[in-house]
Design an enzyme around this catalytic site. Structure first.
Site, PDB file in Angstrom:
ATOM      1  CB  CYS A   2      -2.965 -13.210  63.917  1.00 21.66           C
ATOM      2  SG  CYS A   2      -2.691 -14.788  64.700  1.00 21.66           S
ATOM      3  NE  ARG A  27      -5.070 -10.544  58.397  1.00 18.50           N
ATOM      4  CZ  ARG A  27      -4.037 -10.113  57.710  1.00 18.50           C
ATOM      5  NH1 ARG A  27      -4.205  -9.240  56.762  1.00 18.50           N
ATOM      6  NH2 ARG A  27      -2.819 -10.538  57.962  1.00 18.50           N
ATOM      7  CD1 TRP A  74      -6.674 -19.260  60.869  1.00 19.52           C
ATOM      8  CD2 TRP A  74      -4.497 -19.774  60.910  1.00 19.52           C
ATOM      9  NE1 TRP A  74      -6.478 -20.320  60.026  1.00 19.52           N
ATOM     10  CE2 TRP A  74      -5.158 -20.651  60.025  1.00 19.52           C
ATOM     11  CE3 TRP A  74      -3.129 -19.912  61.079  1.00 19.52           C
ATOM     12  CZ2 TRP A  74      -4.494 -21.653  59.334  1.00 19.52           C
ATOM     13  CZ3 TRP A  74      -2.466 -20.904  60.388  1.00 19.52           C
ATOM     14  CH2 TRP A  74      -3.155 -21.773  59.527  1.00 19.52           C
ATOM     15  CG  ASN A 100       0.111 -11.765  61.864  1.00 16.56           C
ATOM     16  OD1 ASN A 100       0.099 -12.990  61.907  1.00 16.56           O
ATOM     17  ND2 ASN A 100       0.106 -11.087  60.730  1.00 16.56           N
ATOM     18  N   GLY A 101       2.377 -13.461  63.835  1.00 20.52           N
ATOM     19  CA  GLY A 101       3.703 -13.981  63.477  1.00 20.52           C
ATOM     20  C   GLY A 101       4.056 -15.148  64.365  1.00 20.52           C
ATOM     21  CD  GLU A 466      -7.642 -21.424  40.989  1.00 21.11           C
ATOM     22  OE1 GLU A 466      -6.612 -21.872  41.503  1.00 21.11           O
ATOM     23  OE2 GLU A 466      -8.357 -20.572  41.544  1.00 21.11           O
ATOM     24  CE  LYS A 470     -10.315 -20.958  44.452  1.00 18.50           C
ATOM     25  NZ  LYS A 470      -9.190 -20.237  43.986  1.00 18.50           N
ATOM     26  CD  GLU A 473      -9.739 -22.083  48.225  1.00 17.54           C
ATOM     27  OE1 GLU A 473      -9.529 -21.630  47.096  1.00 17.54           O
ATOM     28  OE2 GLU A 473      -9.183 -21.625  49.235  1.00 17.54           O
ATOM     29  CG  HIS A 489       1.280 -42.466  33.136  1.00 19.08           C
ATOM     30  ND1 HIS A 489       1.952 -43.491  32.523  1.00 19.08           N
ATOM     31  CD2 HIS A 489       1.119 -41.508  32.192  1.00 19.08           C
ATOM     32  CE1 HIS A 489       2.198 -43.159  31.266  1.00 19.08           C
ATOM     33  NE2 HIS A 489       1.697 -41.960  31.035  1.00 19.08           N
ATOM     34  CE  LYS A 584      -8.386 -13.016  49.623  1.00 20.06           C
ATOM     35  NZ  LYS A 584      -8.731 -13.915  48.511  1.00 20.06           N
TER      36      LYS A 584
HETATM   37  C1  F6R Z   1      -6.910 -20.199  47.066  1.00 16.52           C
HETATM   38  C2  F6R Z   1      -6.181 -19.116  47.681  1.00 16.52           C
HETATM   39  C3  F6R Z   1      -4.796 -19.372  48.120  1.00 16.52           C
HETATM   40  C4  F6R Z   1      -3.893 -18.196  47.701  1.00 16.52           C
HETATM   41  C5  F6R Z   1      -2.492 -18.374  48.287  1.00 16.52           C
HETATM   42  C6  F6R Z   1      -1.550 -17.272  47.850  1.00 16.52           C
HETATM   43  O1  F6R Z   1      -8.177 -19.789  46.674  1.00 16.52           O
HETATM   44  O2  F6R Z   1      -6.687 -18.032  47.845  1.00 16.52           O
HETATM   45  O3  F6R Z   1      -4.315 -20.566  47.596  1.00 16.52           O
HETATM   46  O4  F6R Z   1      -3.844 -18.143  46.310  1.00 16.52           O
HETATM   47  O5  F6R Z   1      -2.569 -18.370  49.688  1.00 16.52           O
HETATM   48  O6  F6R Z   1      -1.981 -16.027  48.276  1.00 16.52           O
HETATM   49  P1  F6R Z   1      -1.456 -14.686  47.618  1.00 16.52           P
HETATM   50  O7  F6R Z   1      -1.878 -14.691  46.200  1.00 16.52           O
HETATM   51  O8  F6R Z   1      -2.077 -13.596  48.429  1.00 16.52           O
HETATM   52  O9  F6R Z   1       0.049 -14.708  47.732  1.00 16.52           O
END
Ligand code: F6R
Length: 589
Positions: A2, A27, A74, A100-101, A466, A470, A473, A489, A584
Site C-alpha cells: 500500500c 509500489r 495492495w 499501510n501494514g 537472477e 527477471k 516476474e 541430479h 516494488k
Molecule cells: C525483483 C525484485 C524483488 C526485490 C525484493 C527486495 O526484481 O525487485 O525481488 O529485490 O523485494 O527488495 P529490496 O531490495 O527493496 O529490499
C-alpha cells in the site's frame, strides 16, 4: 504494498494527491482512493482498478479542499472491492484514515467496537483505525492523546494518516514497522510512504522513526514518541530530483533503468573512502558474518559470500531475510550483519535486522533509499546512488549493489589493479546494451516457451537465479536458475526438444565444465542460448559480451538477461513496469 500520501497547505489538495497516487503506482496496487475535507465535510472517492481508470470514473480532480489523504491498496485483509479500498471513514464520517501494514489484533478490537455500537463497512483490518480514532478523539478531545491511545491499542505494523472534520486544518500520522516520511514544501506539507510520492514538489524531507507520531497543523509540525515525548527532527535535503522520475524517451521505466546502468554504475562508485574503509574494517574484525536480503538483493548477497570466501578467505552465511528468523537462535552476540536492499523498507529484511540487533549484532547496509528504515537501523550504510528505481523489477539497483560489493572486496584486498578495472566496467555494460537487437531476436524466438532454464556455476549461479527471477516476474514464463553441476541430479529430466537453456559461460574457471553441461542438455534436445565473450558452435543462439576481468563478468552478463526478460514481457503484451501481483516495496511480512 500500500502507498499512503497526504497533503495540507495553501494549494488545492486533489491534484497533488492524484499525482501522488500516480507516482506511487510502482509500489503495486489493486485499488485507490482520496479523501478531502471541504466546508467542514468529508468527501471520500475510491474504487478498484488503476488510478487513471478510477479517475475517469470518479473524477478525483473535481474534489475540493486544501487538505486530503490518498491511498493505493495492495490487498492483504479482505478482497479487492470498493468497500475495502481506502480511505476508510468512521461511522459518522468524522474521521478518514489510510493505512499501510497489518493490524494483527483487529478482530478483538472490532468486536469491542461493535459492542460499543460502531458499524463496519469493509472486511479490512485498516478500518478499525478510523473507529478507534473517532472513539478516542471524542473521549480525550485532544488529537495527540487520541493518536497515542489508538497507536497503543494496535498490534502489528502500521503507517497511517488521518484527517478529522472537527479540525480541518490538521493531518495526523503514526508509524510502527512501516515507512512514513514528511516532505516540507514551500506551499504546504506532504506525508507519504516514500519520497517519490512528493519529489516533484519538494526535496526537503523529515524522516519519522519507528514508534513516532506526527501532528501537522497547517505549516506547524510536531513529532512525538509513542510515549508522548516531543522529538526534535532535522529536515534533510535528498539528492533525488523530479527529473529522475520521468520515463524520458523510453517506452517503460524498466528499459530506461536498464539503459541507465553505465551511469548508475559510475555513480555507485562515488563513495567516501573513509566509509568504505570503515565497512571493510568491520568485515575484517567480525568473528561471524551474516549477509541477509530478499529477492534480487539476495542474489547480490550470494555473490558477496562467494567473493569473501574465495578471495578474502572470510567465511559468511547468506540467508534469505524471510528465513532468517528461523535461524535466529544461531545468531552470535558479536556477529556482523550485512543487509542489502534497494528500498531499505522490505519488512522481512527489517525483521531480520531487528532480530540480529536484539542479539547484540551490528548492522551494516548497502542500499539505495537514503533515510529508509534500514538506513536508520544500520551503524553504517553505503548508498548505491542509482536514483529512484520505478520499475517493479530491480535492474539498476542490482548492478549498483553488486559494484559496491566488488568495491568492498577489492578495497579489502587492496587490489588496485582490479579497482581500476572496476572503474571502467561501465564501458563493457555500454557495449552489452548495443546487443539489444540480438536479445530481441532471441526473445521473439522463445517467447512462448513454457519453461526456461538459466544455468551457471560459481559466480554465475546467482546471475542464473537472477535471470530466471527477471523472466518470471516480467514475462510470466516459468523459469529456473540452476547450478550447472546440479543438472544431473534432477533437472535434466525436464529437458525436452526445444527447451530454451541460457548458459552463462564467459571464459573463466567454469568455462569447460559449462560447455560439458551445455552439450549434455543439447544432446537431450535443449536449445542453448550462450552468453559468453567467446562464440562456440554448441550455442544455438549467441549473445556476445565483452571480455573483462574474469571476476567481473556478473556485472556484465546480467544485462542481456534483464533485456531478455523485458523484451519477452513486451512481446507477450505484459506491462513490464507493473507486473501482476507484485509490489516494488514489500512492506508487510
Ligand atoms: C525483483 C525484485 C524483488 C526485490 C525484493 C527486495 O526484481 O525487485 O525481488 O529485490 O523485494 O527488495 P529490496 O531490495 O527493496 O529490499
Amino acid at each position: 504494498m500500500c502507498g499512503i500520501r497526504g497533503y495540507i497547505g495553501d494549494e488545492d489538495a486533489p491534484p497533488l494527491l492524484y499525482n501522488g497516487l500516480k507516482r506511487m503506482e510502482y509500489r503495486g496496487y489493486d485499488s485507490a482512493g482520496i479523501a478531502t475535507i471541504s466546508d467542514a465535510k468529508m468527501l471520500v472517492k475510491k474504487d478498484t482498478g488503476k488510478v487513471t481508470e478510477i479517475n475517469n470514473k470518479l473524477d478525483f480532480l473535481s474534489m475540493r479542499g486544501n487538505i486530503g489523504i490518498a491511498h493505493t491498496r495492495w490487498a492483504t485483509h479482505g478482497g479487492v472491492t470498493r468497500e475495502n479500498a481506502h480511505p476508510h471513514a468512521s461511522c459518522g464520517l468524522e474521521v478518514a484514515v489510510i493505512h499501510n501494514g497489518i493490524i494483527e489484533n483487529y478482530r478483538s478490537l472490532m468486536e469491542n467496537l461493535m459492542a460499543e455500537g460502531h458499524h463496519f463497512n469493509s472486511q479490512t483490518d485498516s478500518e478499525i483505525i478510523a473507529h478507534l480514532l473517532e472513539k478516542h478523539y471524542k473521549a480525550y478531545e485532544d488529537e495527540k492523546q487520541a493518536v497515542l491511545k489508538t497507536a497503543s491499542d494496535l498490534k502489528g505494523s502500521f503507517a497511517f494518516l488521518a484527517i478529522f472534520t472537527a479540525n480541518p486544518n490538521m493531518i495526523i500520522g503514526a508509524r510502527k514497522d512501516a515507512p512514513l516520511v514528511i516532505g516540507v514544501g514551500k506551499q504546504g506539507n506532504f506525508l507519504a510512504s516514500d519520497i517519490l510520492a512528493f519529489i516533484d514538489y519538494t526535496d526537503k524531507v523529515l524522516f519519522l522513526d519507528n514508534r513516532e507520531i506526527a501532528i501537522v497543523k497547517g505549516r506547524d509540525m510536531q513529532v512525538y514518541t509513542f510515549e508522548g515525548k516531543p522529538v526534535e527532527k532535522e529536515v534533510t535535503q535528498v539528492a533525488w530530483e523530479a527529473k529522475d522520475t520521468s520515463k524520458e524517451a523510453f517506452a517503460h521505466y524498466t528499459t530506461k533503468e536498464i539503459h541507465e546502468q553505465p551511469q548508475t554504475l559510475k555513480a555507485a562508485l562515488y563513495q567516501d573512502p573513509n566509509k568504505v574503509q570503515e565497512f571493510c574494517s568491520a568485515i575484517e574484525r567480525a568473528k561471524h558474518i551474516h549477509i541477509t536480503a530478499c529477492g534480487t538483493s539476495y542474489h547480490v548477497g550470494l555473490i558477496l559470500r562467494n567473493l569473501l570466501a574465495r578471495l578474502a578467505k572470510i567465511r559468511s552465511d547468506a540467508t534469505l531475510s524471510s528465513e532468517f528468523s528461523h535461524d535466529a537462535e544461531l545468531i552470535e552476540r558479536d556477529c556482523l550483519v550485512i543487509a542489502i536492499s534497494q528500498s531499505g523498507e522490505t519488512a522481512d529484511l527489517l525483521f531480520a535486522v531487528s532480530e540480529a540487533k536484539k542479539r547484540g549484532g551490528e548492522v551494516l547496509s548497502i542500499l539505495n533509499a537514503v533515510g529508509a528504515s534500514l538506513d536508520r537501523e544500520s551503524k553504517l550504510s553505503l548508498y548505491i546512488n542509482c536514483g529512484p528505481e520505478i520499475g517493479v523489477a530491480a535492474t539498476k539497483s542490482f548492478t549498483g549493489q553488486l559494484i559496491l560489493v566488488y568495491l568492498l572486496i577489492f578495497t579489502l584486498l587492496n587490489d588496485t589493479r582490479r579497482l581500476a578495472d572496476l572503474r571502467d566496467i561501465w564501458k563493457a555494460v555500454e557495449e552489452v546494451l548495443k546487443m539489444e537487437d540480438k536479445v530481441v531476436e532471441v526473445a521473439k524466438k522463445y517467447k512462448e516457451c513454457n519453461d526456461f532454464y538459466f544455468v551457471g556455476r560459481s559466480l554465475h549461479l546467482p546471475i542464473a537465479l537472477e535471470g530466471a527471477l527477471k523472466l518470471k516476474e516480467l514475462a510470466y514464463n516459468h523459469a529456473e536458475g540452476m547450478a550447472g553441476g546440479e543438472l544431473k541430479h534432477g533437472t535434466l529430466a525436464l529437458i525436452e526438444e526445444g527447451t530454451p537453456v541460457v548458459v552463462l559461460n564467459p571464459e573463466d574457471e567454469t568455462y569447460q565444465e559449462m560447455l560439458s553441461n551445455a552439450s549434455e542438455m543439447k544432446a537431450r534436445g535443449a536449445k542453448i542460448i550462450g552468453v559468453s565473450n567467446r562464440p562456440h558452435e554448441i550455442y544455438d543462439d549467441f549473445i556476445q559480451i565483452p571480455t573483462v576481468d574474469e571476476l567481473l563478468y556478473p556485472l556484465v552478463e546480467v544485462v542481456p538477461l534483464q533485456m531478455l526478460a523485458y523484451h519477452t514481457a513486451v512481446l507477450r503484451q505484459r506491462d513490464p513496469d507493473y507486473p501482476r501481483n507484485l509490489a516494488k516495496s514489500v512492506t508487510v511480512k
